[in-house]
Design a protein around this motif. Structure first.
Motif, PDB file in Angstrom:
ATOM      1  N   PHE A   1      -5.582   8.014   4.843  1.00 45.77           N
ATOM      2  CA  PHE A   1      -5.483   7.220   3.616  1.00 45.77           C
ATOM      3  C   PHE A   1      -6.626   7.684   2.728  1.00 45.77           C
ATOM      4  CE2 PHE A   1      -7.069   3.498   1.206  1.00 45.77           C
ATOM      5  CZ  PHE A   1      -5.970   3.281   0.399  1.00 45.77           C
ATOM      6  N   ASP A   2      -6.287   8.337   1.632  1.00 44.90           N
ATOM      7  CA  ASP A   2      -7.321   8.931   0.790  1.00 44.90           C
ATOM      8  C   ASP A   2      -7.107   8.551  -0.665  1.00 44.90           C
ATOM      9  OD1 ASP A   2      -9.588  10.581   0.316  1.00 44.90           O
ATOM     10  OD2 ASP A   2      -8.244  12.155  -0.395  1.00 44.90           O
ATOM     11  N   VAL A   3      -8.177   8.075  -1.291  1.00 46.94           N
ATOM     12  CA  VAL A   3      -8.154   7.754  -2.716  1.00 46.94           C
ATOM     13  C   VAL A   3      -9.138   8.705  -3.390  1.00 46.94           C
ATOM     14  CG1 VAL A   3      -8.543   5.974  -4.446  1.00 46.94           C
ATOM     15  CG2 VAL A   3      -7.627   5.352  -2.221  1.00 46.94           C
ATOM     16  N   ALA A   4      -8.695   9.355  -4.464  1.00 49.25           N
ATOM     17  CA  ALA A   4      -9.468  10.435  -5.083  1.00 49.25           C
ATOM     18  C   ALA A   4     -10.816   9.979  -5.647  1.00 49.25           C
ATOM     19  CB  ALA A   4      -8.639  11.115  -6.176  1.00 49.25           C
ATOM     20  N   ASN A   5     -10.826   8.883  -6.421  1.00 46.94           N
ATOM     21  CA  ASN A   5     -12.077   8.443  -7.059  1.00 46.94           C
ATOM     22  C   ASN A   5     -11.978   6.966  -7.434  1.00 46.94           C
ATOM     23  OD1 ASN A   5     -10.652   8.299  -9.564  1.00 46.94           O
ATOM     24  ND2 ASN A   5     -11.036  10.478  -9.909  1.00 46.94           N
ATOM     25  N   PHE A   6     -13.033   6.476  -8.081  1.00 48.41           N
ATOM     26  CA  PHE A   6     -13.108   5.062  -8.446  1.00 48.41           C
ATOM     27  C   PHE A   6     -11.952   4.650  -9.349  1.00 48.41           C
ATOM     28  CE2 PHE A   6     -14.394   1.662 -11.293  1.00 48.41           C
ATOM     29  CZ  PHE A   6     -14.855   0.705 -10.402  1.00 48.41           C
ATOM     30  N   TRP A   7     -11.625   5.468 -10.335  1.00 49.86           N
ATOM     31  CA  TRP A   7     -10.603   5.090 -11.309  1.00 49.86           C
ATOM     32  C   TRP A   7      -9.221   5.027 -10.670  1.00 49.86           C
ATOM     33  CZ3 TRP A   7     -12.954   2.738 -14.855  1.00 49.86           C
ATOM     34  CH2 TRP A   7     -14.216   3.147 -15.252  1.00 49.86           C
ATOM     35  N   TRP A   8      -8.916   5.972  -9.794  1.00 48.13           N
ATOM     36  CA  TRP A   8      -7.637   5.907  -9.090  1.00 48.13           C
ATOM     37  C   TRP A   8      -7.616   4.721  -8.129  1.00 48.13           C
ATOM     38  CZ3 TRP A   8      -3.624   7.665 -11.148  1.00 48.13           C
ATOM     39  CH2 TRP A   8      -3.600   8.873 -11.833  1.00 48.13           C
ATOM     40  N   ALA A   9      -8.759   4.389  -7.546  1.00 41.07           N
ATOM     41  CA  ALA A   9      -8.827   3.209  -6.679  1.00 41.07           C
ATOM     42  C   ALA A   9      -8.568   1.942  -7.497  1.00 41.07           C
ATOM     43  CB  ALA A   9     -10.179   3.134  -5.978  1.00 41.07           C
ATOM     44  N   ALA A  10      -9.048   1.899  -8.744  1.00 42.64           N
ATOM     45  CA  ALA A  10      -8.812   0.745  -9.610  1.00 42.64           C
ATOM     46  C   ALA A  10      -7.321   0.621  -9.949  1.00 42.64           C
ATOM     47  CB  ALA A  10      -9.634   0.868 -10.888  1.00 42.64           C
ATOM     48  N   VAL A  11      -6.692   1.741 -10.307  1.00 41.17           N
ATOM     49  CA  VAL A  11      -5.259   1.727 -10.600  1.00 41.17           C
ATOM     50  C   VAL A  11      -4.477   1.325  -9.350  1.00 41.17           C
ATOM     51  CG1 VAL A  11      -3.286   3.182 -11.255  1.00 41.17           C
ATOM     52  CG2 VAL A  11      -5.467   3.424 -12.453  1.00 41.17           C
ATOM     53  N   PHE A  12      -4.868   1.877  -8.207  1.00 38.63           N
ATOM     54  CA  PHE A  12      -4.228   1.551  -6.935  1.00 38.63           C
ATOM     55  C   PHE A  12      -4.333   0.053  -6.640  1.00 38.63           C
ATOM     56  CE2 PHE A  12      -4.630   0.951  -2.320  1.00 38.63           C
ATOM     57  CZ  PHE A  12      -3.421   1.483  -1.894  1.00 38.63           C
ATOM     58  N   ALA A  13      -5.521  -0.535  -6.829  1.00 39.88           N
ATOM     59  CA  ALA A  13      -5.722  -1.969  -6.565  1.00 39.88           C
ATOM     60  C   ALA A  13      -4.839  -2.826  -7.469  1.00 39.88           C
ATOM     61  CB  ALA A  13      -7.192  -2.338  -6.748  1.00 39.88           C
TER      62      ALA A  13
ATOM     63  N   VAL B   1       0.849  -1.198   0.000  1.00 39.58           N
ATOM     64  CA  VAL B   1       0.000   0.000   0.000  1.00 39.58           C
ATOM     65  C   VAL B   1       0.882   1.245   0.000  1.00 39.58           C
ATOM     66  CG1 VAL B   1      -1.611   1.328   1.429  1.00 39.58           C
ATOM     67  CG2 VAL B   1      -2.017  -1.096   1.041  1.00 39.58           C
ATOM     68  N   PHE B   2       1.913   1.242   0.823  1.00 40.97           N
ATOM     69  CA  PHE B   2       2.825   2.391   0.916  1.00 40.97           C
ATOM     70  C   PHE B   2       3.525   2.650  -0.416  1.00 40.97           C
ATOM     71  CE2 PHE B   2       6.826   4.424   2.286  1.00 40.97           C
ATOM     72  CZ  PHE B   2       6.294   5.530   2.945  1.00 40.97           C
ATOM     73  N   PHE B   3       4.063   1.599  -1.047  1.00 42.96           N
ATOM     74  CA  PHE B   3       4.748   1.760  -2.330  1.00 42.96           C
ATOM     75  C   PHE B   3       3.786   2.205  -3.428  1.00 42.96           C
ATOM     76  CE2 PHE B   3       8.338  -1.373  -1.129  1.00 42.96           C
ATOM     77  CZ  PHE B   3       9.102  -0.341  -0.628  1.00 42.96           C
ATOM     78  N   ALA B   4       2.583   1.637  -3.440  1.00 41.05           N
ATOM     79  CA  ALA B   4       1.594   2.026  -4.457  1.00 41.05           C
ATOM     80  C   ALA B   4       1.225   3.493  -4.303  1.00 41.05           C
ATOM     81  CB  ALA B   4       0.355   1.146  -4.359  1.00 41.05           C
ATOM     82  N   ALA B   5       1.091   3.961  -3.076  1.00 43.23           N
ATOM     83  CA  ALA B   5       0.771   5.372  -2.842  1.00 43.23           C
ATOM     84  C   ALA B   5       1.939   6.267  -3.263  1.00 43.23           C
ATOM     85  CB  ALA B   5       0.421   5.596  -1.377  1.00 43.23           C
ATOM     86  N   MET B   6       3.172   5.768  -3.117  1.00 46.10           N
ATOM     87  CA  MET B   6       4.334   6.554  -3.544  1.00 46.10           C
ATOM     88  C   MET B   6       4.419   6.617  -5.073  1.00 46.10           C
ATOM     89  SD  MET B   6       7.278   5.477  -0.754  1.00 46.10           S
ATOM     90  CE  MET B   6       8.518   5.573  -1.998  1.00 46.10           C
ATOM     91  N   ILE B   7       3.998   5.563  -5.749  1.00 50.70           N
ATOM     92  CA  ILE B   7       4.061   5.517  -7.213  1.00 50.70           C
ATOM     93  C   ILE B   7       3.030   6.457  -7.831  1.00 50.70           C
ATOM     94  CG2 ILE B   7       3.604   4.039  -9.212  1.00 50.70           C
ATOM     95  CD1 ILE B   7       4.833   1.725  -7.556  1.00 50.70           C
ATOM     96  N   LEU B   8       1.827   6.470  -7.265  1.00 52.52           N
ATOM     97  CA  LEU B   8       0.750   7.282  -7.822  1.00 52.52           C
ATOM     98  C   LEU B   8       0.888   8.737  -7.386  1.00 52.52           C
ATOM     99  CD1 LEU B   8      -2.181   4.783  -7.293  1.00 52.52           C
ATOM    100  CD2 LEU B   8      -1.102   5.408  -9.446  1.00 52.52           C
ATOM    101  N   PRO B   9       0.329   9.662  -8.170  1.00 48.81           N
ATOM    102  CA  PRO B   9       0.414  11.084  -7.792  1.00 48.81           C
ATOM    103  C   PRO B   9      -0.309  11.373  -6.474  1.00 48.81           C
ATOM    104  CG  PRO B   9      -0.610  10.810  -9.974  1.00 48.81           C
ATOM    105  CD  PRO B   9      -0.356   9.456  -9.432  1.00 48.81           C
ATOM    106  N   ASP B  10       0.158  12.412  -5.770  1.00 44.47           N
ATOM    107  CA  ASP B  10      -0.454  12.779  -4.494  1.00 44.47           C
ATOM    108  C   ASP B  10      -1.913  13.171  -4.634  1.00 44.47           C
ATOM    109  OD1 ASP B  10       1.778  12.272  -2.987  1.00 44.47           O
ATOM    110  OD2 ASP B  10       2.506  14.341  -3.035  1.00 44.47           O
ATOM    111  N   SER B  11      -2.304  13.656  -5.794  1.00 38.43           N
ATOM    112  CA  SER B  11      -3.703  14.025  -5.992  1.00 38.43           C
ATOM    113  C   SER B  11      -4.595  12.789  -6.152  1.00 38.43           C
ATOM    114  CB  SER B  11      -3.843  14.912  -7.231  1.00 38.43           C
ATOM    115  OG  SER B  11      -3.392  14.208  -8.380  1.00 38.43           O
ATOM    116  N   ALA B  12      -3.987  11.624  -6.402  1.00 36.42           N
ATOM    117  CA  ALA B  12      -4.755  10.392  -6.603  1.00 36.42           C
ATOM    118  C   ALA B  12      -4.892   9.597  -5.316  1.00 36.42           C
ATOM    119  CB  ALA B  12      -4.098   9.539  -7.678  1.00 36.42           C
TER     120      ALA B  12
END
Length: 119
Positions: A87-99, A14-25
């Motif tokens: 722990f915040d995910v911007a929307n459904f699509w970013w949650a899908a990329v995160f998963a 989870v930590f690495f995935a959050a680091m990979i994705l933009p902070d706005s996501a």
């Protein structure tokens, strides 16, 4: 003991995935919050997610597992709702990329640290 290791590895993913994705996501306040997010995602997915998968089983068969993936994404969003700004995910699509990213990182970590104990 293996459960604790799995929770730590999930938190690391989870930590690495959050680091990979933009902070706005996706944002995670720190490694401790990432471990808690991983634990909550696992628990929510194992309880509410399992119930939803049972009810949507015929549709899941027709869509070749797509519904199961959508349920996992919704469980990530539910965890984001529970944890607020930690722990915040911007929307459904970013949650899908995160998963997807978390799943890939978990596969890599399982290769490095050994597969889960069977039995």
């Amino acid at each position: 003991m293996r459960f604790i290791i799995d929770v730590l590895l999930t938190g690391l993913a989870v930590f690495f995935a959050a680091m990979i994705l933009p902070d706005s996501a996706v944002t995670v306040e720190g490694f401790g919050w990432a471990i808690l997010a991983g634990l909550i995602i696992s628990v929510v997915n194992a309880t509410i997610g399992t119930v939803l998968r049972i009810f949507t089983f015929p549709l899941n068969l027709l869509t070749l597992g797509l519904i199961s993936f959508i349920i996992t994404v919704l469980m990530v969003q539910l965890t984001s709702y529970f944890m607020g700004s930690k722990f915040d995910v911007a929307n459904f699509w970013w949650a899908a990329v995160f998963a997807i990213i978390v799943a890939l990182i978990q596969m890599l970590l399982d290769r490095i640290f050994g597969s889960k104990v069977k039995g």
